[in-house]
Write a protein that holds these residues in place. Structure first.
Motif, PDB file in Angstrom:
ATOM      1  N   LEU A  75       2.089 -13.868   4.733  1.00  0.00           N
ATOM      2  CA  LEU A  75       2.923 -12.867   5.390  1.00  0.00           C
ATOM      3  C   LEU A  75       2.069 -11.630   5.607  1.00  0.00           C
ATOM      4  CD1 LEU A  75       5.669 -11.931   6.487  1.00  0.00           C
ATOM      5  CD2 LEU A  75       6.211 -11.093   4.183  1.00  0.00           C
ATOM      6  N   PRO A  76       1.593 -11.378   6.841  1.00  0.00           N
ATOM      7  CA  PRO A  76       0.733 -10.208   7.072  1.00  0.00           C
ATOM      8  C   PRO A  76       1.433  -8.895   6.785  1.00  0.00           C
ATOM      9  CG  PRO A  76       0.629 -11.753   8.915  1.00  0.00           C
ATOM     10  CD  PRO A  76       1.752 -12.197   8.045  1.00  0.00           C
TER      11      PRO A  76
ATOM     12  N   SER B 280       0.838  -1.187   0.000  1.00  0.00           N
ATOM     13  CA  SER B 280       0.000   0.000   0.000  1.00  0.00           C
ATOM     14  C   SER B 280       0.876   1.241   0.000  1.00  0.00           C
ATOM     15  CB  SER B 280      -0.913   0.000   1.227  1.00  0.00           C
ATOM     16  OG  SER B 280      -1.498   1.272   1.423  1.00  0.00           O
ATOM     17  N   ILE B 281       0.351   2.343  -0.537  1.00  0.00           N
ATOM     18  CA  ILE B 281       1.102   3.596  -0.525  1.00  0.00           C
ATOM     19  C   ILE B 281       1.368   4.053   0.902  1.00  0.00           C
ATOM     20  CG2 ILE B 281      -0.971   5.050  -0.628  1.00  0.00           C
ATOM     21  CD1 ILE B 281       0.626   6.943  -2.440  1.00  0.00           C
ATOM     22  N   LEU B 282       0.517   3.653   1.843  1.00  0.00           N
ATOM     23  CA  LEU B 282       0.730   4.014   3.240  1.00  0.00           C
ATOM     24  C   LEU B 282       1.898   3.255   3.846  1.00  0.00           C
ATOM     25  CD1 LEU B 282      -3.022   3.984   4.363  1.00  0.00           C
ATOM     26  CD2 LEU B 282      -1.655   5.972   3.694  1.00  0.00           C
ATOM     27  N   TRP B 283       2.214   2.091   3.286  1.00  0.00           N
ATOM     28  CA  TRP B 283       3.327   1.289   3.793  1.00  0.00           C
ATOM     29  C   TRP B 283       4.655   1.636   3.123  1.00  0.00           C
ATOM     30  CZ3 TRP B 283       1.425  -4.500   4.260  1.00  0.00           C
ATOM     31  CH2 TRP B 283       0.397  -4.545   5.206  1.00  0.00           C
ATOM     32  N   ARG B 284       4.610   2.385   2.044  1.00  0.00           N
ATOM     33  CA  ARG B 284       5.822   2.598   1.260  1.00  0.00           C
ATOM     34  C   ARG B 284       6.933   3.294   2.050  1.00  0.00           C
ATOM     35  NH1 ARG B 284       4.466   4.579  -4.564  1.00  0.00           N
ATOM     36  NH2 ARG B 284       3.116   2.775  -4.224  1.00  0.00           N
ATOM     37  N   PRO B 285       6.643   4.314   2.874  1.00  0.00           N
ATOM     38  CA  PRO B 285       7.749   4.915   3.649  1.00  0.00           C
ATOM     39  C   PRO B 285       8.428   3.921   4.592  1.00  0.00           C
ATOM     40  CG  PRO B 285       5.835   6.383   3.628  1.00  0.00           C
ATOM     41  CD  PRO B 285       5.384   5.073   3.052  1.00  0.00           C
ATOM     42  N   LYS B 286       7.682   2.931   5.077  1.00  0.00           N
ATOM     43  CA  LYS B 286       8.248   1.930   5.971  1.00  0.00           C
ATOM     44  C   LYS B 286       8.891   0.759   5.226  1.00  0.00           C
ATOM     45  CE  LYS B 286       6.897   3.787   9.898  1.00  0.00           C
ATOM     46  NZ  LYS B 286       7.856   4.220  10.956  1.00  0.00           N
ATOM     47  N   GLY B 287       8.596   0.637   3.937  1.00  0.00           N
ATOM     48  CA  GLY B 287       9.133  -0.479   3.178  1.00  0.00           C
ATOM     49  C   GLY B 287       8.506  -1.810   3.535  1.00  0.00           C
ATOM     50  N   TRP B 288       7.202  -1.792   3.865  1.00  0.00           N
ATOM     51  CA  TRP B 288       6.497  -3.013   4.261  1.00  0.00           C
ATOM     52  C   TRP B 288       5.794  -3.632   3.069  1.00  0.00           C
ATOM     53  CZ3 TRP B 288       3.789  -0.493   9.071  1.00  0.00           C
ATOM     54  CH2 TRP B 288       4.760  -0.299  10.087  1.00  0.00           C
ATOM     55  N   TRP B 289       5.691  -4.963   3.095  1.00  0.00           N
ATOM     56  CA  TRP B 289       5.013  -5.730   2.056  1.00  0.00           C
ATOM     57  C   TRP B 289       4.179  -6.822   2.718  1.00  0.00           C
ATOM     58  CZ3 TRP B 289       5.975  -4.201  -3.039  1.00  0.00           C
ATOM     59  CH2 TRP B 289       7.076  -3.369  -3.209  1.00  0.00           C
ATOM     60  N   SER B 290       3.198  -7.320   1.991  1.00  0.00           N
ATOM     61  CA  SER B 290       2.428  -8.499   2.416  1.00  0.00           C
ATOM     62  C   SER B 290       2.413  -9.504   1.272  1.00  0.00           C
ATOM     63  CB  SER B 290       0.997  -8.120   2.815  1.00  0.00           C
ATOM     64  OG  SER B 290       0.288  -7.604   1.690  1.00  0.00           O
ATOM     65  N   VAL B 291       2.285 -10.775   1.632  1.00  0.00           N
ATOM     66  CA  VAL B 291       2.317 -11.859   0.645  1.00  0.00           C
ATOM     67  C   VAL B 291       1.056 -12.694   0.805  1.00  0.00           C
ATOM     68  CG1 VAL B 291       3.585 -13.853  -0.237  1.00  0.00           C
ATOM     69  CG2 VAL B 291       4.839 -11.900   0.715  1.00  0.00           C
ATOM     70  N   HIS B 292       0.390 -12.958  -0.319  1.00  0.00           N
ATOM     71  CA  HIS B 292      -0.843 -13.739  -0.337  1.00  0.00           C
ATOM     72  C   HIS B 292      -0.719 -14.841  -1.388  1.00  0.00           C
ATOM     73  CE1 HIS B 292      -2.824 -10.413   1.925  1.00  0.00           C
ATOM     74  NE2 HIS B 292      -1.969  -9.687   1.233  1.00  0.00           N
ATOM     75  N   VAL B 293      -1.491 -15.910  -1.219  1.00  0.00           N
ATOM     76  CA  VAL B 293      -1.425 -17.043  -2.137  1.00  0.00           C
ATOM     77  C   VAL B 293      -2.829 -17.479  -2.527  1.00  0.00           C
ATOM     78  CG1 VAL B 293       0.764 -17.891  -1.201  1.00  0.00           C
ATOM     79  CG2 VAL B 293      -1.382 -18.744  -0.264  1.00  0.00           C
ATOM     80  N   ASN B 294      -2.911 -18.095  -3.678  1.00  0.00           N
ATOM     81  CA  ASN B 294      -4.101 -18.840  -4.099  1.00  0.00           C
ATOM     82  C   ASN B 294      -3.835 -20.309  -3.841  1.00  0.00           C
ATOM     83  OD1 ASN B 294      -5.432 -16.574  -4.935  1.00  0.00           O
ATOM     84  ND2 ASN B 294      -5.501 -17.102  -7.101  1.00  0.00           N
TER      85      ASN B 294
END
Length: 537
Positions: free
Chosen positions: A382-383, A349-363
Motif C-alpha cells: 500500500l503506497p 511519517s510526521i509529514l503525513w499525519r495531518p492528512k491521516g495517510w499510512w503505508s503498508v510494507h511486508v517481508n
C-alpha cells in the motif's frame, strides 16, 4: 493467441510424465513440454538489435538525405563521395559494391533469424504436479526447477511494448536467492490461466489422474505450423482484450499519490540541499548552481518513475491469495498466496499525519537480491492510504488475526498509546534512551502474533506472525545492564519490516522471550497456510 499445441523439445522423448491434473484451465499445464510465444526471442534480445539499427540510421541521416539529393537537385551526383576517405559507405559507392553489401546485410539478417529460431525452439517449459521446469540454451543448456510447495508467489509482468502484442511474462517466485523461474513470453490469456494453475497446484489440492494422451497425435511439423500460425494471428489481431480483474478494496487518487511524494523525506531533503547550494552561490561560489542541475534532473526522473510505478494500483482478495497490481507503462500483477507473509509493517511519517495517510510494507521471499531495485517495490503493498485503506489491506494480509485483537492494532498500536494501553513499554528509568518515543516504544504478544510499536515522529507498527518467525534474540549492552533493560529481535526473512525493539524492561524481555518461543513452536506446528487448499479439492 490460441493455445499452443504440446511439442516435445528437441532431443527429448515423446513419453511425457504424468500431467498435474485433469481439470487445469490451460492446456499448457498438462505436464507436457511446451514452447513459449514465437516472438519471445525478439522481445528478449531482438529489441536491442532494433535499437542498434535505429541508432545507425539516426547517425546516417545526413547521408540518407544526400542520397536523395540527385532526385531533388539535378546536377548533384554521387561523384562527390569519392572525395571522402575512411567512410565505409563512400568506399562501397565508389567501388560499386552495393549488391555485395546488400547480400552481406541479408546474410547477417538470416543468421540472426536462425539464431532466434534456435533460441525459441530450445526454450521449453512444463508444469507437472510437483514443479515448474524450464529448459533453455543451444550450446550451453540450463535447466531450472521451482518446486510447487516452495512457491512464494507468481508475478505477471506486461511491459508496454509487449502489451501491444497481447503478451506477458510470468515469474514463479521461489524460496531462495535467484530461485525464480521465468516464463517469458506467453499470451496474456495463457499467462493468466497458467498462473492460476500453478497457484492451484501449489495450494496442496490433490486432483484427478493425468489427462490421457490425445487420440489423434499431432506431428511435429503440424505442431510447429500451428504455433507459428497462432503467433501470426496474435500479431495481426493486436493486443488482446483486457483480462478481468477483481474489484480493488482500495482506490488511490492521483492527487494523493503525488502529494505523498511531495511530502516525503526525500523531497524535503532535496529542498534543503537546494537552499544550501543557493546560499553558497550567493556567498561567493556561483559554480555550485551548475552542479545542482544534474541532481535536480535525476531526482525529478526518480520522482516521476516512482509515481508511474504506483499508478493503476489495485489490491483484491482471490481464492489463491492477495492480488496486487501496479504500474502505468509496465503493469505488474502479483498474487501473494496465504502463508507467504513473514511480517507486516504500517508506517506514518510526521509529514503525513495531518492528512491521516499510512503505508503498508511486508517481508516476503521475492527470489531477488537486496540490491535489486524492484525488491522494495514488491515489498510495498500500500503506497499511501487512509486508516480505512490500511485496515482493509491488513485484513487481507492477516486473515488469522482474531477480531478481539484488532483494537491493539489501530487504537493502541497505530494511534496509541491510549487509555488502558495493553503494550509493555520502555520503563521510565530508561526514557533518556528513547527520549521522544519511550511511551510508544513497546510490544504486545497477542495470540499467534507479535506486535512491535515504535516511533513518535515516524510511527511504525510491525506485526509478525509467529508461525513465520525464524528465531528470537536478546541482547544487552553495559548501559542496558545498568538500567536493567534489554533489546529484542525477532528474525524473519530480509525485508523492510524490522523485527527489532530496544530498551524494554529486562524481566519483561525474558518473559516475552520464553512466551514467544513457545507460541512460535505451537503456531508453526498447527500452521497449514502454506498448503491452503487442504488435501482434497
Amino acid at each position: 493467441m490460441s493455445s499452443i499445441q504440446p511439442t516435445p523439445p528437441h532431443g527429448v522423448s515423446d513419453a511425457a510424465p504424468a500431467g498435474p491434473a485433469a481439470s487445469v484451465r490451460s492446456p499448457l499445464s498438462d505436464g507436457e513440454w511446451h514452447r513459449l510465444h514465437p516472438l519471445t526471442p525478439l522481445f528478449r534480445g531482438g529489441l536491442a538489435l532494433v535499437i542498434v539499427a535505429g541508432v545507425v540510421i539516426s547517425n546516417l541521416r545526413d547521408r540518407l538525405i544526400e542520397w536523395f539529393i540527385p532526385t531533388l537537385a539535378p546536377g548533384a551526383g554521387l561523384e562527390e563521395y569519392e572525395d571522402y576517405s575512411g567512410d565505409p559507405i563512400d568506399f562501397i559507392l565508389a567501388n560499386n559494391l552495393i549488391v555485395i553489401a546488400l547480400l552481406a546485410v541479408l546474410a547477417i539478417v538470416l543468421i540472426l533469424v536462425g539464431i532466434f529460431y534456435l533460441s525459441w525452439r530450445f526454450h521449453t517449459f512444463r508444469i507437472t504436479g510437483d514443479e515448474v521446469e524450464v529448459r533453455s540454451g543451444v550450446l550451453f543448456r540450463t535447466h531450472r526447477r521451482a518446486p510447487l510447495d516452495r512457491v512464494q508467489g507468481v508475478n505477471l509482468t506486461r511491459p508496454m511494448v509487449a502489451r501491444l502484442f497481447g503478451m506477458a511474462k510470468l515469474e514463479v517466485v521461489g524460496a531462495g536467492l535467484d530461485a525464480n523461474v521465468k516464463l517469458e513470453y506467453l499470451s496474456t490469456t495463457n499467462a493468466e490461466e497458467v498462473r492460476t494453475d500453478i497457484l492451484r497446484l501449489a495450494s496442496g489440492r490433490q486432483l484427478a489422474e493425468a489427462q490421457e494422451k490425445r487420440a489423434a497425435a499431432v506431428s511435429r511439423g503440424q505442431a510447429a505450423a500451428s504455433v507459428v500460425t497462432a503467433g501470426l494471428t496474435g500479431i495481426i489481431a493486436g493486443a488482446e482484450e483486457p483480462v478481468a480483474e477483481p474489484e480493488s478494496v482500495v482506490h488511490i487518487p492521483v492527487g494523493r499519490l503525488i502529494g505523498s511524494h511531495l511530502l516525503s523525506g526525500a523531497t524535503i531533503g532535496l529542498l534543503f540541499g537546494i537552499g544550501a547550494i543557493v546560499v553558497g552561490a550567493i556567498v561567493g561560489t556561483p559554480w555550485l548552481l551548475f552542479g545542482m542541475v544534474p541532481t535536480v534532473i535525476g531526482f525529478i526522473f526518480y520522482w516521476v518513475r516512482s509515481i508511474t510505478r504506483s499508478l493503476r494500483y489495485s489490491i483484491a482478495p482471490t481464492p489463491s491469495g492477495v492480488r496486487i497490481t501496479f504500474g502505468l507503462f509496465t503493469t505488474i500483477t502479483e498474487i501473494l498466496p496465504p502463508g507467504r507473509v513473514h511480517g507486516v509493517e504500517v508506517r506514518q511519517s510526521i509529514l503525513w499525519r495531518p492528512k491521516g495517510w499510512w503505508s503498508v510494507h511486508v517481508n516476503r521471499l521475492s527470489g531477488r537480491s537486496a540490491t535489486d531495485g524492484q525488491a522494495d517495490q514488491f515489498a510495498t503493498v500500500l503506497p499511501v492510504g487512509t486508516r480505512d485503506d490500511a485496515e482493509r489491506v491488513l485484513r487481507l494480509l492477516l486473515p488469522g488475526l482474531h477480531e478481539t485483537e484488532w483494537p491493539a492494532v489501530f487504537a493502541h498500536g497505530l494511534l496509541g498509546p491510549a487509555e488502558d494501553d495493553p503494550y509493555t513499554n520502555t520503563p521510565r528509568r530508561a526514557r533518556l534512551l528513547r527520549l521522544l518515543s519511550w511511551r510508544r516504544n513497546g510490544f504486545l504478544l497477542a495470540g499467534d502474533t507479535l506486535l512491535l510499536r515504535r516511533g513518535a515522529i515516524w510511527r511504525r507498527l510491525a506485526i509478525l506472525p509467529l508461525a513465520r518467525v525464524q528465531s528470537f534474540a536478546l541482547t544487552q549492552g553495559p548501559i542496558d545492564r545498568a538500567l536493567n533493560v534489554g533489546n529484542l529481535r525477532a528474525h524473519t526473512v530480509l525485508g523492510p519490516v524490522d523485527g527489532a525493539l530496544g530498551i524494554i524492561d529486562r524481566d519483561a524481555a525474558l518473559d516475552l522471550f520464553a512466551d514467544a518461543e513457545a507460541a512460535a513452536v505451537a503456531a508453526a506446528r498447527s500452521d497449514r497456510s502454506h498448503r491452503w487448499a487442504g488435501e482434497q479439492e
